[in-house]
Design a protein around this motif. Structure first.
Motif, PDB file in Angstrom:
ATOM      1  N   ASP A  22     -23.935  78.182  66.503  1.00 37.44           N
ATOM      2  CA  ASP A  22     -25.547  77.359  65.816  1.00 37.44           C
ATOM      3  C   ASP A  22     -25.287  77.226  64.541  1.00 37.44           C
ATOM      4  O   ASP A  22     -25.564  76.342  64.062  1.00 37.44           O
ATOM      5  CB  ASP A  22     -26.499  76.951  66.881  1.00 37.44           C
ATOM      6  CG  ASP A  22     -26.362  76.706  68.232  1.00 37.44           C
ATOM      7  OD1 ASP A  22     -25.485  76.270  68.783  1.00 37.44           O
ATOM      8  OD2 ASP A  22     -26.351  77.334  69.141  1.00 37.44           O
ATOM      9  N   ARG A  75     -18.357  74.249  74.279  1.00 39.10           N
ATOM     10  CA  ARG A  75     -18.304  74.174  73.079  1.00 39.10           C
ATOM     11  C   ARG A  75     -17.406  74.104  72.451  1.00 39.10           C
ATOM     12  O   ARG A  75     -17.498  72.920  70.843  1.00 39.10           O
ATOM     13  CB  ARG A  75     -19.209  75.150  72.863  1.00 39.10           C
ATOM     14  CG  ARG A  75     -20.675  75.502  73.748  1.00 39.10           C
ATOM     15  CD  ARG A  75     -21.962  76.920  73.224  1.00 39.10           C
ATOM     16  NE  ARG A  75     -21.848  76.451  71.768  1.00 39.10           N
ATOM     17  CZ  ARG A  75     -22.959  77.042  71.489  1.00 39.10           C
ATOM     18  NH1 ARG A  75     -22.977  78.326  71.754  1.00 39.10           N
ATOM     19  NH2 ARG A  75     -22.756  76.870  69.928  1.00 39.10           N
ATOM     20  N   VAL A  78     -25.186  70.502  68.615  1.00 37.44           N
ATOM     21  CA  VAL A  78     -25.668  71.864  67.781  1.00 37.44           C
ATOM     22  C   VAL A  78     -26.161  72.431  69.652  1.00 37.44           C
ATOM     23  O   VAL A  78     -27.119  71.241  70.305  1.00 37.44           O
ATOM     24  CB  VAL A  78     -26.902  72.240  67.176  1.00 37.44           C
ATOM     25  CG1 VAL A  78     -28.189  72.856  67.080  1.00 37.44           C
ATOM     26  CG2 VAL A  78     -26.210  71.594  65.765  1.00 37.44           C
ATOM     27  N   HIS A  79     -26.114  74.115  70.225  1.00 32.29           N
ATOM     28  CA  HIS A  79     -26.962  74.413  71.524  1.00 32.29           C
ATOM     29  C   HIS A  79     -27.955  74.784  71.209  1.00 32.29           C
ATOM     30  O   HIS A  79     -29.168  74.732  70.044  1.00 32.29           O
ATOM     31  CB  HIS A  79     -25.882  75.398  71.790  1.00 32.29           C
ATOM     32  CG  HIS A  79     -26.225  75.663  72.372  1.00 32.29           C
ATOM     33  ND1 HIS A  79     -26.652  76.787  73.601  1.00 32.29           N
ATOM     34  CD2 HIS A  79     -25.388  75.105  74.366  1.00 32.29           C
ATOM     35  CE1 HIS A  79     -26.738  76.495  74.864  1.00 32.29           C
ATOM     36  NE2 HIS A  79     -26.174  75.844  75.338  1.00 32.29           N
ATOM     37  N   SER A  80     -29.191  74.657  72.191  1.00 31.04           N
ATOM     38  CA  SER A  80     -30.265  74.862  72.006  1.00 31.04           C
ATOM     39  C   SER A  80     -30.545  76.649  71.849  1.00 31.04           C
ATOM     40  O   SER A  80     -32.012  76.775  71.424  1.00 31.04           O
ATOM     41  CB  SER A  80     -30.973  74.258  73.576  1.00 31.04           C
ATOM     42  OG  SER A  80     -30.368  75.030  74.417  1.00 31.04           O
ATOM     43  N   LYS A  81     -30.045  77.400  72.279  1.00 34.50           N
ATOM     44  CA  LYS A  81     -30.049  78.533  71.830  1.00 34.50           C
ATOM     45  C   LYS A  81     -29.515  79.305  70.320  1.00 34.50           C
ATOM     46  O   LYS A  81     -29.965  80.035  70.231  1.00 34.50           O
ATOM     47  CB  LYS A  81     -28.698  79.380  72.206  1.00 34.50           C
ATOM     48  CG  LYS A  81     -28.703  79.217  73.761  1.00 34.50           C
ATOM     49  CD  LYS A  81     -27.800  79.903  74.855  1.00 34.50           C
ATOM     50  CE  LYS A  81     -26.097  79.530  74.062  1.00 34.50           C
ATOM     51  NZ  LYS A  81     -25.414  81.134  75.095  1.00 34.50           N
ATOM     52  N   ARG A  82     -29.299  78.068  69.307  1.00 29.43           N
ATOM     53  CA  ARG A  82     -29.495  78.651  68.388  1.00 29.43           C
ATOM     54  C   ARG A  82     -28.494  79.564  68.085  1.00 29.43           C
ATOM     55  O   ARG A  82     -29.695  80.990  67.378  1.00 29.43           O
ATOM     56  CB  ARG A  82     -30.925  78.367  67.312  1.00 29.43           C
ATOM     57  CG  ARG A  82     -31.508  77.333  68.037  1.00 29.43           C
ATOM     58  CD  ARG A  82     -30.990  76.035  67.292  1.00 29.43           C
ATOM     59  NE  ARG A  82     -30.671  76.338  66.113  1.00 29.43           N
ATOM     60  CZ  ARG A  82     -29.978  75.367  64.959  1.00 29.43           C
ATOM     61  NH1 ARG A  82     -29.804  74.241  65.311  1.00 29.43           N
ATOM     62  NH2 ARG A  82     -30.615  75.294  63.886  1.00 29.43           N
ATOM     63  N   ASP A  83     -27.097  80.031  68.199  1.00 23.52           N
ATOM     64  CA  ASP A  83     -26.912  81.361  67.663  1.00 23.52           C
ATOM     65  C   ASP A  83     -26.313  81.059  66.868  1.00 23.52           C
ATOM     66  O   ASP A  83     -26.052  80.599  66.287  1.00 23.52           O
ATOM     67  CB  ASP A  83     -26.424  81.660  69.240  1.00 23.52           C
ATOM     68  CG  ASP A  83     -25.238  80.775  69.796  1.00 23.52           C
ATOM     69  OD1 ASP A  83     -24.932  79.834  69.429  1.00 23.52           O
ATOM     70  OD2 ASP A  83     -24.504  80.276  71.313  1.00 23.52           O
TER      71      ASP A  83
END
Length: 439
Positions: A192, A162, A184-189
């Motif tokens: 993100d 990342r 932007v990662h799909s996990k929305r951590d």
């Protein structure tokens, strides 16, 4: 490594507590036996020790009774008396007279007739249990450490990927591609969330850079014409003017053009000052109604000259208080009213309306001029933009830009409305619920 250290500390604590519990249990038994021994009559001790020896063929609890010289009298602890480090307290020693010299936990008592009573517990099985427990805990700790390192490596690889992607995007942005955004990662951590904030910042930077480029292009385009006229007029005067009146006319024309250029540059500097927010520190409570009264009074003569119906209407009683700079708010409203009067037809109508409801508190300026097309409503807020309806009207195209800058500085909104005829613009302070609904 931190995870592994914590695991080792935890397993060490478990080992100490478990082995300590077993030793404490043995010591409690020895102390109870010792107390019972102290209450026994000296004459029955030999019989008691021999009786205990008959029921302990494996020598798990060897007792021994010795005379003053250390000779064995009774009990399963055969041989002479061993060295005793302390009396009346539990201690550890090797049971040397037993096969294999197993470890033991003992307590010794000095009797009134100088005899020595020794009571022991064979702890070979307990030591074996401790060894197995230690082996099991160490094995588990190593497995935990390995799993932790593998998990940390996987997480680290994912994080580095990342970071590499973010670094590559930043390098591309630094190279000049302002349209690029951080992935932007799909996990929305949490990362993100940070990336989202940075992307929002990049959107604003791109907008500002495009605006700067647009302003530079607009300055070059809009100022080229007056500068060309000035140069042409001066060159014509140099070639053709013969009399003082002709030279004076050229000078007057040049002064007029120069004044227009200065007004344009002053407006640009004014917008830059407002957008910098340096005047936000001097905010105070301002009554929008009082500002509207001042603007109405200031522009009423101009409206009368053009025979325009000019009206200030209040839909609320009392003041409309907000935190702000009264001079800047006056300037913003003045630009809206000046545009309305400028574009309203001869004999038309302009109205300022003060209002307050669930959306917020503010004012609306209406006119019955040519209006602004919905497709141009965002564009007219840019500097130097001139719509089709205003292209042949005197002005610099900075009035609405200045009003928008003042609104942004005060946390207000500048909003266009669909009107049957003319233009309708609202400048208002929205409520928190209205802002949340817009988001």
């Amino acid at each position: 490594m931190l995870f592994g250290v914590i695991a080792l500390l935890l397993f060490g604590y478990l080992y100490r507590e478990i082995t300590g519990f077993e030793q404490e249990r043995i010591d409690d038994w020895l102390i109870r036996e010792h107390a019972q021994l102290k209450r026994e009559l000296p004459d029955v001790l030999v019989a008691r020790f021999e009786h205990q020896n008959q029921f302990d063929p494996r020598r798990q609890r060897p007792f021994g009774l010795f005379d003053a010289s250390g000779k064995h009298l009774a009990g399963g602890y055969a041989g002479d008396q061993p060295a005793i480090p302390v009396f009346d307290k539990p201690f550890s020693m090797r049971l040397a007279n037993l096969p294999g010299h197993p470890p033991g936990r003992c307590i010794a008592a000095r009797l009134p007739d100088s005899r020595i009573a020794l009571q022991c517990q064979n702890t070979l099985e307990l030591d074996h249990f401790d060894d197995e427990l230690l082996h099991a805990l160490l094995s588990t700790a190593m497995i935990t450490l390995v799993i932790g390192l593998i998990g940390a490596s996987l997480i680290g690889i994912s994080a580095m990927r990342r970071l590499d992607a973010v670094t590559a995007s930043i390098e591309e942005i630094v190279a000049g591609n302002l349209s690029r955004r951080l992935p932007v990662h799909s996990k929305r951590d949490d990362v993100d969330r940070l990336v989202g904030v940075v992307n929002g910042m990049l959107d604003e930077i791109e907008r500002l850079m495009n605006e700067v480029k647009g302003v530079c292009d607009a300055i070059a385009h809009d100022l080229r014409t007056p500068l060309t006229r000035m140069l042409g007029g001066l060159e014509r005067a140099q070639r053709r003017a013969k009399t003082e009146a002709e030279f004076r006319a050229v000078i007057d024309e040049t002064i007029m053009e120069t004044s227009g250029l200065l007004r344009t540059f002053n407006a640009l500097l004014r917008i830059s000052e407002i957008e910098s927010g340096v005047r936000r520190a001097g905010f105070a409570s301002v009554d929008l109604a009082a500002v509207a009264d001042d603007v109405f009074e200031f522009y009423e003569p101009a409206a009368e000259d053009r025979q325009i119906s000019f009206e200030l209407r209040r839909t609320v009683s009392g003041p409309l208080e907000i935190q702000g700079d009264p001079n800047l708010l006056f300037e913003a409203l003045a630009n809206l009213v000046e545009n309305a009067i400028k574009f309203a037809p001869h004999g038309g109508a302009v109205r300022i309306t003060l209002w307050q409801h669930a959306r917020g508190a503010g004012l609306t300026v209406e006119d019955n001029g040519p209006g602004i097309a919905p497709a141009e409503r965002d564009a007219v807020l840019r500097r130097f933009y001139r719509g089709e309806a205003s292209r042949h009207t005197p002005g610099s195209g900075l009035g609405l830009s200045l009003a928008a800058a003042v609104a942004a500085m005060h946390g207000m909104m500048l909003e266009f409305h669909n009107a049957d005829a003319g233009c309708e613009i609202s400048l208002f302070k929205p409520t928190q619920s209205h802002l949340a609904h817009n988001r």
